[in-house]
Design a protein around this motif. Structure first.
Motif, mmCIF file in Angstrom:
data_model
loop_
_atom_site.group_PDB
_atom_site.id
_atom_site.type_symbol
_atom_site.label_atom_id
_atom_site.label_comp_id
_atom_site.label_asym_id
_atom_site.label_seq_id
_atom_site.Cartn_x
_atom_site.Cartn_y
_atom_site.Cartn_z
ATOM 1 N N LEU A 42 0.864 -1.252 -0.125
ATOM 2 C CA LEU A 42 0.071 0.052 -0.023
ATOM 3 C C LEU A 42 1.011 1.086 0.007
ATOM 4 O O LEU A 42 1.855 1.344 0.802
ATOM 5 C CB LEU A 42 -0.951 0.089 1.332
ATOM 6 C CG LEU A 42 -2.090 -1.010 1.336
ATOM 7 C CD1 LEU A 42 -2.718 -1.033 2.740
ATOM 8 C CD2 LEU A 42 -3.025 -0.903 0.131
ATOM 9 N N HIS A 155 -13.665 9.514 -6.465
ATOM 10 C CA HIS A 155 -12.869 8.632 -7.419
ATOM 11 C C HIS A 155 -13.580 8.709 -8.730
ATOM 12 O O HIS A 155 -13.350 8.227 -9.711
ATOM 13 C CB HIS A 155 -12.802 7.373 -6.987
ATOM 14 C CG HIS A 155 -13.982 6.438 -6.867
ATOM 15 N ND1 HIS A 155 -13.997 5.321 -7.775
ATOM 16 C CD2 HIS A 155 -15.384 6.716 -6.473
ATOM 17 C CE1 HIS A 155 -15.461 4.887 -7.773
ATOM 18 N NE2 HIS A 155 -16.045 5.678 -7.115
ATOM 19 N N LEU A 174 -8.965 4.159 -7.349
ATOM 20 C CA LEU A 174 -9.295 3.554 -6.200
ATOM 21 C C LEU A 174 -11.010 3.659 -6.148
ATOM 22 O O LEU A 174 -11.541 4.522 -6.877
ATOM 23 C CB LEU A 174 -8.702 4.034 -4.868
ATOM 24 C CG LEU A 174 -7.250 3.945 -4.535
ATOM 25 C CD1 LEU A 174 -7.078 4.676 -3.559
ATOM 26 C CD2 LEU A 174 -6.966 2.578 -4.499
ATOM 27 N N SER A 175 -11.564 2.952 -5.342
ATOM 28 C CA SER A 175 -12.917 3.222 -5.125
ATOM 29 C C SER A 175 -13.107 4.412 -4.156
ATOM 30 O O SER A 175 -12.129 5.094 -3.655
ATOM 31 C CB SER A 175 -13.403 1.909 -4.800
ATOM 32 O OG SER A 175 -12.774 1.826 -3.147
ATOM 33 N N GLY A 178 -12.040 3.286 -1.031
ATOM 34 C CA GLY A 178 -10.447 3.029 -1.125
ATOM 35 C C GLY A 178 -10.147 4.497 -0.540
ATOM 36 O O GLY A 178 -9.132 4.537 -0.100
ATOM 37 N N LYS A 182 -7.546 5.480 2.717
ATOM 38 C CA LYS A 182 -6.420 6.059 2.614
ATOM 39 C C LYS A 182 -6.235 7.181 3.602
ATOM 40 O O LYS A 182 -5.404 7.438 4.335
ATOM 41 C CB LYS A 182 -5.825 6.377 1.147
ATOM 42 C CG LYS A 182 -5.943 5.356 0.271
ATOM 43 C CD LYS A 182 -4.539 4.346 0.300
ATOM 44 C CE LYS A 182 -3.343 4.821 0.012
ATOM 45 N NZ LYS A 182 -2.385 3.914 -0.198
ATOM 46 N N THR A 209 -14.771 -1.487 -2.747
ATOM 47 C CA THR A 209 -14.300 -1.714 -4.018
ATOM 48 C C THR A 209 -14.776 -2.802 -4.869
ATOM 49 O O THR A 209 -14.727 -2.817 -5.937
ATOM 50 C CB THR A 209 -12.622 -2.241 -3.425
ATOM 51 O OG1 THR A 209 -12.209 -1.102 -2.709
ATOM 52 C CG2 THR A 209 -11.761 -2.637 -4.691
ATOM 53 N N GLU A 219 -3.327 -1.212 -5.963
ATOM 54 C CA GLU A 219 -3.901 -1.239 -4.619
ATOM 55 C C GLU A 219 -5.179 -1.885 -4.309
ATOM 56 O O GLU A 219 -5.568 -2.365 -3.353
ATOM 57 C CB GLU A 219 -3.680 0.345 -4.129
ATOM 58 C CG GLU A 219 -2.306 0.689 -3.874
ATOM 59 C CD GLU A 219 -2.095 1.670 -3.074
ATOM 60 O OE1 GLU A 219 -2.814 1.734 -1.887
ATOM 61 O OE2 GLU A 219 -1.362 3.157 -3.445
ATOM 62 N N ASN A 220 -5.830 -1.746 -5.221
ATOM 63 C CA ASN A 220 -7.257 -2.480 -5.222
ATOM 64 C C ASN A 220 -7.175 -3.886 -4.796
ATOM 65 O O ASN A 220 -8.080 -4.465 -4.055
ATOM 66 C CB ASN A 220 -8.235 -2.179 -6.395
ATOM 67 C CG ASN A 220 -8.536 -0.762 -6.648
ATOM 68 O OD1 ASN A 220 -8.715 -0.023 -5.591
ATOM 69 N ND2 ASN A 220 -8.683 -0.123 -7.927
ATOM 70 N N ILE A 223 -6.020 -4.627 -1.504
ATOM 71 C CA ILE A 223 -6.948 -4.155 -0.218
ATOM 72 C C ILE A 223 -7.930 -5.191 -0.352
ATOM 73 O O ILE A 223 -8.372 -5.922 0.660
ATOM 74 C CB ILE A 223 -7.753 -2.833 -0.692
ATOM 75 C CG1 ILE A 223 -7.022 -1.575 -0.458
ATOM 76 C CG2 ILE A 223 -9.157 -2.786 -0.170
ATOM 77 C CD1 ILE A 223 -7.437 -0.467 -0.977
#
Length: 540
Positions: A42, A155, A174-175, A178, A182, A209, A219-220, A223
């Motif tokens: 991440l 997003h 990202l979602s 998401g 962060k 997500t 990163e998705n 996660i």
């Protein structure tokens, strides 16, 4: 509908290397990261969001001064999850914070002046949007007039100009949950939060997500891969009650989220109030968790029936009026606002055409659109923004509000846009095939390789394989109304069990066929066997 089969070029005899190459993962470091998905992959939130230090400083001030913070969310799973992440994190850090979820039917998606005025009157000084706000230029100006500091976290696709908010945390990578995850990580690092809250947030970011169907790469993927494990052993009473209501085991995957959990959480925002879904995620009361889970299940069953009726009507309209059209715009006063996106998705899938479905209400109607590969529905709708009162979304999905009197003009103009941009090749669905294999490769080793690529979703589809010259030993329709196709196949003297979900309407195959399939493990009476899930088949 006949599909065009497209096999990836053969890169390697090593099937794992081939599957990685098919996903454009070719260097050794990237391959290791993709397969291992450690949480240390991440990225630093500050590197992703340049204005993050400004946001942290403003939240710190609000926390010290006991200013009222509102988390302004959205009514879908991504928005609800994002709202829960930030409310729970800030509340746990001692901030004075409340959530606000707009009503789908009376307010609609996004920031609204009336809601901002209401929150300001309630004493809010700082508003943090989640999963919305990046196109809210006018609403941002109004928030400033009200003396509100507005932090936008979103997003969605931005327009040409960005809102002049206090700060913006935005990425399309990202979602919405998401992005909130962060920000929450940065807050926990700044104020000394604990690992327990990190993993609780990870659970929610995973829900959002997967539900929002963002690409499960980068990163998705990190996660979701780690978040699925956390969801399987969650301590959230609401989720555990929802698992019980849906008769789910604790083995939670993307399919369980996409087809069982997400529809229940979404149902409240579609049919009633999304606040109950938010309450379910956050409650610490066992009795309330159970009652909310039962309510979500019951509401979802009503949503299913409303969707079925609207889909059947829309399907008839398409078959009657659209003939060779490259895009459909279907509208009716009978459609529930909360299901138009689902209906648009089902029509788009059934006919492989971009589809907009509108719930006609005077004076302003609500619509939702879904697309096919190669056609950016959000851009196409934006081209006709002067006919709309609001719009936003992604290349494959968009939502909009439109004056009822403008629907005919919108239908005509959006259809013309599709006629100009869509080529014949776009209108034939393509079935991507990872590799052609032989029967002796269908074994536990192949299953283990495939499992290394989980979780599957947009951007990382479940690996598909081609097997040629397969003898059909037995074929029959199974399931409710015979919707599915059950097969026994034989190749090179070996019998294989296969199931084709949704293929029951096809003529029962005979003789020798070529099959495209995914591989899975079927457990029956404690006995595990390999089963093929048929995606398509043709005569050899």
């Amino acid at each position: 509908m006949e599909k065009r089969w497209e096999i990836y070029p053969k890169i390697s005899e090593d099937l794992k290397i081939q599957l990685l190459a098919n996903r454009n993962i070719t260097d050794k470091g990237s391959q290791e990261d993709f397969l291992q998905t450690h949480l240390n992959l991440l990225s630093d939130p500050e590197k992703l969001f340049p204005e993050l230090p400004k946001v942290i400083k403003r939240i710190k001030k609000a926390r010290v001064d006991k200013e009222l913070i509102y988390i302004y969310g959205d009514f879908d799973v991504d928005g609800i999850s994002a709202s829960a992440i930030l409310w729970e994190t800030l509340n746990g850090l001692g901030a004075k914070v409340l959530p606000y979820i707009p009503e789908r039917h009376t307010e609609g998606y996004g920031l609204h002046n009336e809601a901002l005025a209401k929150l300001a009157a309630a004493g809010a000084k700082l508003i943090i949007s989640v999963d919305c706000g990046i196109t809210a230029l006018e609403q941002t100006r109004y928030a400033k007039k009200l003396g509100l500091d507005l932090v936008i976290t979103d997003h969605h696709q931005p327009q040409e100009s960005l809102p002049k908010a206090f700060a913006i945390l935005h990425t399309t990578g990202l979602s919405g949950s998401g992005v909130a995850f962060k920000l929450a990580n940065a807050l926990l690092a700044e104020f000394g939060g604990n690992d327990e809250q990190f993993f609780r947030n990870l659970e929610l970011a995973t829900l959002g997500t997967v539900a929002d169907m963002v690409p499960l790469v980068g990163e998705n993927r990190v996660i979701v891969k780690n978040g699925l494990r956390a969801l399987g052993k969650t301590e959230r009473l609401g989720l555990r009650s929802l698992y019980d209501e849906a008769e789910l085991s604790k083995n939670i995957g993307t399919a369980e989220i996409g087809f069982i959990i997400s529809p229940r959480l979404n149902a409240m925002g579609r049919m009633e109030s999304a606040l109950d879904s938010l309450r379910l995620l956050l409650t610490n009361n066992p009795d309330r968790a159970r009652k909310l889970a039962l309510k979500l299940g019951e509401t979802n069953r009503g949503r299913q029936e409303s969707t079925r009726q609207a889909f059947e009507h829309a399907k008839q309209e398409v078959e009657k009026n659209y003939n060779e059209a490259k895009l459909f715009v279907v509208s009716s006063a009978e459609y529930e606002q909360g299901v138009v996106g689902l209906v648009a998705g089902r029509i788009a899938e059934a006919f492989h055409r971009p589809t907009a479905v509108i719930s006609e209400v005077s004076p302003v109607s609500k619509g939702s659109a879904r697309s096919i590969s190669g056609f950016n529905i959000n851009e196409a709708i934006h081209t006709h923004a002067e006919l709309l009162t609001a719009h936003g979304g992604h290349p494959m999905a968009a939502g909009f509000s439109i004056a009822q009197v403008n629907i005919p003009a919108f239908r005509e103009r959006l259809t013309k846009t599709a006629e100009q941009l869509l080529k014949p090749a776009h209108l034939v669905p393509t079935l991507k095939i990872d590799a052609e294999i032989t029967a002796d490769q269908i074994n536990q080793e192949l299953l283990d390789v495939v499992r290394e690529f989980e979780p599957f979703g947009i951007g990382n589809l479940e690996p598909t394989f081609l097997l040629k010259n397969v003898e059909v030993v037995e074929s029959r329709m199974v399931g409710k109304d015979g919707k599915h196709l059950k097969l026994v196949l034989r190749v090179q003297g070996r019998a294989l069990s296969a199931i084709g979900f949704g293929l029951g309407s096809r003529e029962l195959p005979k003789g020798t066929v070529d099959v495209v399939f995914t591989i899975s493990e079927n457990t029956w009476q404690s006995k595990k066997t390999i089963e093929l899930k048929i995606k398509d088949l043709k005569e050899s």
